[in-house]
Design a protein around this motif. Sequence first.
Motif: not given
Length: 381
Positions: A2-15
């Motif tokens: 996998t290339q370009g991995v980024r991690v984002e916090p869950v902040t809403d219902a869709s996430a």
Amino acid sequence: MTQGVRVEPVTDASALDRFIAIPKRLYRGQRGFVAPLALERKDALSAKKNPYFHHAEAQYFVAYSGDEPVGRVSAQIDRLYIERYRNATGHFGLIDAPDDAAVWRALTGAAESWLRERGMRRAIGPLSLSTNEETGMLVDGFDAPPMMLMTYHPPYAARRLEEQGYVKAKDLIAYDYDVERAAPITDAKILARAGIDESRIRIRRLDMKRYKEELAIVLDIFNDAWSDNWGYVPMTAAEIEHTAKSMKPLIEPELFWIAEIDGEPASMIVCLPNLNEALKGLDGNLLPFGWAKLLWRLKVAKVKTSRVVLFGLRKKHQRSIIGSAVILRILDALRLGGRKIGMPRAELSWILEDNLPMRKIIEKVGGKAYKTYRIYEKAIG
């Protein structure tokens, strides 16, 4: 890779929906995996609905490759754990990712950073979300039938986590108990040799008319019996009430037993029909026809497997002859109850690897160790 991995916090219902869906994206079709109900997962991860969050905080993270969600992890801090053990230890869990070092590195890094920013110096897990819920990473028994409230991970997961510096803290053992073939259990000779009157022991089924009171007894025994166990955190009154409510639809009185010594509740065993068996093939969804299938499987077709979710003996009777006799009798009650309702297999889980007295008793009555779950730790500060 996998290339370009980024991690984002869950902040809403869709996430959160993407977070919940990741395991079935990764593991769909694998023998040891059944997708949990999405609705149940939302409730379990909700700070408004799960009383765990009365004494804890958590952050969920999703790893992306481009726009595609490819992995997830949680980081959580339990104030009751810190108060009990007086150390700066945070927890991580709900970790699922492909066989890709970059994704595992990004996820564990995000969880560790979140914990470190809040003063934590050690991370323990996976816990989803505590030792009173789903605990450990599966490291052995990948093809065995999946059990309710027990985690699934593929064979590569432990290696990938260890590559990030995590080491074993403790193993948890799951036993397969063949109710149909198990021999009758007797303790009469043991008691007689010790000069103990067996009439002091009484084994009784759950009284559904007094369900709330019975659950209070069971969880009081649990909090006493487990109080010296590694990693134990007591269940709060709110968690006890929540557990009682969630368990009630699955209760089979023939699988729920309380043992008394001299009239005092001393031991209990609570075994629930394996919901995962009924969920197989639903892919975590109850719509449009999942409700009907689930109810039919639970009430008409009947599941054939079950899991002991609560099992314990009060501390004052542990390592005593009468205590051993009580454990044998309550296991025999489970054996007879399982036969009576046509549920021939039960999983006894989980048992700490170094709880040798309990492991010996389970093996004596025919339990076979068939899965291992591992809890890991890492210094992060």
